[in-house]
Design a protein around this motif. Structure first.
Motif, PDB file in Angstrom:
ATOM      1  N   UNK A 120       0.838  -1.203   0.000  1.00  9.83           N
ATOM      2  CA  UNK A 120       0.000   0.000   0.000  1.00  9.83           C
ATOM      3  C   UNK A 120       0.875   1.256   0.000  1.00  9.83           C
ATOM      4  N   UNK A 121       1.936   1.237   0.791  1.00 10.47           N
ATOM      5  CA  UNK A 121       2.817   2.423   0.864  1.00 10.47           C
ATOM      6  C   UNK A 121       3.461   2.716  -0.488  1.00 10.47           C
ATOM      7  N   UNK A 122       3.842   1.651  -1.189  1.00  5.26           N
ATOM      8  CA  UNK A 122       4.458   1.816  -2.516  1.00  5.26           C
ATOM      9  C   UNK A 122       3.459   2.510  -3.457  1.00  5.26           C
ATOM     10  N   UNK A 145      -7.537   5.939  -4.225  1.00  8.26           N
ATOM     11  CA  UNK A 145      -7.590   4.551  -3.733  1.00  8.26           C
ATOM     12  C   UNK A 145      -6.426   3.727  -4.281  1.00  8.26           C
ATOM     13  N   UNK A 146      -5.223   3.915  -3.740  1.00 11.21           N
ATOM     14  CA  UNK A 146      -4.062   3.185  -4.259  1.00 11.21           C
ATOM     15  C   UNK A 146      -4.157   1.671  -4.006  1.00 11.21           C
ATOM     16  N   UNK A 147      -4.837   1.287  -2.941  1.00  7.22           N
ATOM     17  CA  UNK A 147      -5.212  -0.125  -2.753  1.00  7.22           C
ATOM     18  C   UNK A 147      -4.143  -1.059  -2.220  1.00  7.22           C
ATOM     19  N   UNK A 148      -3.031  -1.179  -2.894  1.00  5.80           N
ATOM     20  CA  UNK A 148      -2.044  -2.201  -2.505  1.00  5.80           C
ATOM     21  C   UNK A 148      -2.557  -3.592  -2.838  1.00  5.80           C
ATOM     22  N   UNK A 149      -1.874  -4.613  -2.315  1.00  9.22           N
ATOM     23  CA  UNK A 149      -2.351  -5.991  -2.511  1.00  9.22           C
ATOM     24  C   UNK A 149      -3.714  -6.096  -1.831  1.00  9.22           C
ATOM     25  N   UNK A 150      -4.734  -6.562  -2.562  1.00  3.28           N
ATOM     26  CA  UNK A 150      -6.103  -6.424  -2.068  1.00  3.28           C
ATOM     27  C   UNK A 150      -6.726  -7.697  -1.543  1.00  3.28           C
ATOM     28  N   UNK A 151      -7.982  -7.903  -1.935  1.00  2.00           N
ATOM     29  CA  UNK A 151      -8.757  -9.013  -1.367  1.00  2.00           C
ATOM     30  C   UNK A 151      -8.375 -10.352  -1.993  1.00  2.00           C
ATOM     31  N   UNK A 152      -8.669 -11.416  -1.254  1.00  2.00           N
ATOM     32  CA  UNK A 152      -8.484 -12.765  -1.787  1.00  2.00           C
ATOM     33  C   UNK A 152      -9.548 -13.044  -2.839  1.00  2.00           C
ATOM     34  N   UNK A 153      -9.195 -13.922  -3.764  1.00  2.00           N
ATOM     35  CA  UNK A 153     -10.129 -14.357  -4.810  1.00  2.00           C
ATOM     36  C   UNK A 153     -10.154 -15.889  -4.775  1.00  2.00           C
ATOM     37  N   UNK A 154     -11.337 -16.466  -4.899  1.00  2.00           N
ATOM     38  CA  UNK A 154     -11.444 -17.925  -4.893  1.00  2.00           C
ATOM     39  C   UNK A 154     -12.856 -18.340  -5.213  1.00  2.00           C
ATOM     40  N   UNK A 155     -13.501 -19.040  -4.275  1.00  2.19           N
ATOM     41  CA  UNK A 155     -14.890 -19.439  -4.500  1.00  2.19           C
ATOM     42  C   UNK A 155     -15.791 -18.213  -4.507  1.00  2.19           C
ATOM     43  N   UNK A 156     -15.423 -17.193  -3.751  1.00  2.06           N
ATOM     44  CA  UNK A 156     -16.077 -15.882  -3.817  1.00  2.06           C
ATOM     45  C   UNK A 156     -15.108 -14.887  -4.433  1.00  2.06           C
ATOM     46  N   UNK A 157     -15.667 -13.841  -5.065  1.00  2.00           N
ATOM     47  CA  UNK A 157     -14.754 -12.838  -5.619  1.00  2.00           C
ATOM     48  C   UNK A 157     -14.057 -12.071  -4.503  1.00  2.00           C
ATOM     49  N   UNK A 158     -14.756 -11.810  -3.408  1.00  2.00           N
ATOM     50  CA  UNK A 158     -14.090 -11.297  -2.196  1.00  2.00           C
ATOM     51  C   UNK A 158     -13.970 -12.495  -1.273  1.00  2.00           C
ATOM     52  N   UNK A 159     -12.905 -13.237  -1.390  1.00  6.38           N
ATOM     53  CA  UNK A 159     -12.871 -14.526  -0.702  1.00  6.38           C
ATOM     54  C   UNK A 159     -12.488 -14.380   0.767  1.00  6.38           C
ATOM     55  N   UNK A 160     -12.740 -15.432   1.505  1.00  7.25           N
ATOM     56  CA  UNK A 160     -12.441 -15.435   2.943  1.00  7.25           C
ATOM     57  C   UNK A 160     -10.927 -15.487   3.172  1.00  7.25           C
ATOM     58  N   UNK A 161     -10.499 -15.156   4.390  1.00  2.41           N
ATOM     59  CA  UNK A 161      -9.082 -15.246   4.724  1.00  2.41           C
ATOM     60  C   UNK A 161      -8.652 -14.096   5.611  1.00  2.41           C
ATOM     61  N   UNK A 162      -7.514 -14.265   6.258  1.00  2.00           N
ATOM     62  CA  UNK A 162      -6.998 -13.237   7.166  1.00  2.00           C
ATOM     63  C   UNK A 162      -6.222 -12.189   6.373  1.00  2.00           C
ATOM     64  N   UNK A 163      -6.401 -10.932   6.762  1.00  2.00           N
ATOM     65  CA  UNK A 163      -5.751  -9.834   6.029  1.00  2.00           C
ATOM     66  C   UNK A 163      -4.524  -9.282   6.749  1.00  2.00           C
ATOM     67  N   UNK A 164      -4.289  -9.751   7.981  1.00  2.00           N
ATOM     68  CA  UNK A 164      -3.171  -9.197   8.759  1.00  2.00           C
ATOM     69  C   UNK A 164      -1.967 -10.129   8.743  1.00  2.00           C
ATOM     70  N   UNK A 165      -1.928 -11.021   7.756  1.00  2.00           N
ATOM     71  CA  UNK A 165      -0.781 -11.953   7.673  1.00  2.00           C
ATOM     72  C   UNK A 165      -0.005 -11.664   6.395  1.00  2.00           C
ATOM     73  N   UNK A 166       1.324 -11.944   6.419  1.00  2.00           N
ATOM     74  CA  UNK A 166       2.116 -11.712   5.208  1.00  2.00           C
ATOM     75  C   UNK A 166       1.695 -12.653   4.086  1.00  2.00           C
ATOM     76  N   UNK A 167       2.081 -12.304   2.886  1.00  2.00           N
ATOM     77  CA  UNK A 167       1.745 -13.134   1.720  1.00  2.00           C
ATOM     78  C   UNK A 167       2.424 -14.494   1.827  1.00  2.00           C
ATOM     79  N   UNK A 168       1.734 -15.498   1.311  1.00  2.00           N
ATOM     80  CA  UNK A 168       2.269 -16.879   1.309  1.00  2.00           C
ATOM     81  C   UNK A 168       2.036 -17.493  -0.067  1.00  2.00           C
ATOM     82  N   UNK A 169       2.911 -18.422  -0.469  1.00  2.00           N
ATOM     83  CA  UNK A 169       2.693 -19.096  -1.756  1.00  2.00           C
ATOM     84  C   UNK A 169       1.325 -19.778  -1.763  1.00  2.00           C
ATOM     85  N   UNK A 170       0.642 -19.672  -2.895  1.00  2.00           N
ATOM     86  CA  UNK A 170      -0.674 -20.314  -3.020  1.00  2.00           C
ATOM     87  C   UNK A 170      -1.834 -19.373  -2.779  1.00  2.00           C
TER      88      UNK A 170
END
Ligand code: GLY
Ligand code: MN
Ligand code: MN
Length: 299
Positions: A201-203, A217-242
């Motif tokens: 986001x800072x970048x 709205x610079x956004x940064x790395x945004x929401x998860x995508x999967x079975x839902x377009x705004x998919x479930x998952x934690x947002x306060x964790x660093x990125x992980x493969x997969x």
């Protein structure tokens, strides 16, 4: 015992809708799911009920090789649909024609359907977030914003492109486009395992600042995508493969009928990301070369 997710609405969206419904004094009915949960509790009062979604959500956040395969295919198909949409755009055309052409490509290529309702907003409609009527006739000088993705194997894609209906940007539109594009590419370039959303986001914020677009709205790395377009998952964790994530910086200035959004869906890999939607161009010259290439006048 949580709200269910739907393909175009994740659990948190559904919970917001339920809360709104319950807060309305004239329509205080629970959602179907909330009603079912109450009945189960009533019928089995001696059992302790547990929400299993905290166990399922991490499984949804990291995609399996089979899911990645379906998402790759979907990325290509949804991108091909965007290419078609840009190619058929013409001054005097209608927003729904663009939606129809994109949907045609998705279904022809084996999609179950749309991952979420098509957003095709031209001119002032570009500034209507989640616009879905797609019923306006497009004029010279308009931008058109299309946010649309297919559903394949019950997984969705999230793509947006913005282009000028007449095939040429005004000076302001071009400046906004270049800013959003630079930010989007910089966010993607910074994404790799261990990086946080805050860092990306800072970048993007710095790039918006440099171009003179504040309070946007610079956004940064945004929401998860999967079975839902705004998919479930934690947002306060660093990125992980997969992980599969949408990137969508936005400039939205309604007084100027200006809305520029460029959105791609990426897969986080061991050492960076793979852009699943890379098949649809986003460089300024490449987009302009596509506009209207296959437009035809109606009979
Ligand atoms: N298509 C919904 C979103 O971009 O978040
Ligand atoms: Mn989107
Ligand atoms: Mn998105």
């Amino acid at each position: 015992l949580s709200e269910r997710t739907e393909v175009d609405q994740s659990r948190s969206d559904m919970a917001i809708f339920t809360a709104r419904r319950m807060a309305n004094p004239y329509g205080a009915y629970p959602s179907e799911d909330a009603w079912r949960i109450a009945r189960i509790r009533e019928r089995f009062p001696y059992y302790e009920m547990k929400d299993v979604t905290p166990h399922i959500d991490p499984l949804r956040t990291i995609k399996s090789p089979r899911e990645v395969e379906a998402l790759r295919r979907n990325g290509w198909v949804s991108a091909e649909a965007h290419i078609r949409a840009i190619e058929v755009t013409r001054v005097g055309g209608w927003e729904y024609e663009i939606e129809a052409e994109a949907t045609h490509v998705m279904l022809r290529e084996g999609a179950e359907g749309a991952g979420y309702p098509a957003i095709v907003g031209s001119g002032p409609n570009g500034n209507v977030w989640h616009y879905q009527e797609n019923g306006r006739q497009m004029e010279a000088g308009d931008l058109v914003v299309m946010d649309y993705g297919a559903s394949m194997g019950h997984l969705t894609m999230d793509i947006t492109r913005t282009w000028p209906v007449s095939g040429a940007f005004t000076a302001l539109q071009e400046r906004a486009y270049r800013c959003v594009l630079e930010a989007e590419k910089a966010i993607i370039a910074a994404m790799r395992p261990g990086v946080t959303r805050q860092e990306t986001l800072r970048i993007a914020e710095e790039i918006f600042e440099k171009w003179g677009f504040r309070n946007q709205y610079p956004g940064g790395a945004g929401h998860y995508v999967g079975m839902s377009v705004h998919d479930v998952g934690a947002y306060d964790i660093p990125l992980q493969p997969g992980m599969v994530i949408a990137i969508e910086p936005i400039i939205d200035i309604p007084e100027e009928d200006l809305h520029v959004r460029i959105e791609d869906t990426v897969l986080v890999t061991e050492d960076g990301v793979e852009i699943l939607t890379a098949h649809v161009p986003k460089e300024l010259e490449d987009i302009l070369a596509l506009v209207g290439r296959r437009a035809r006048q109606p009979r």
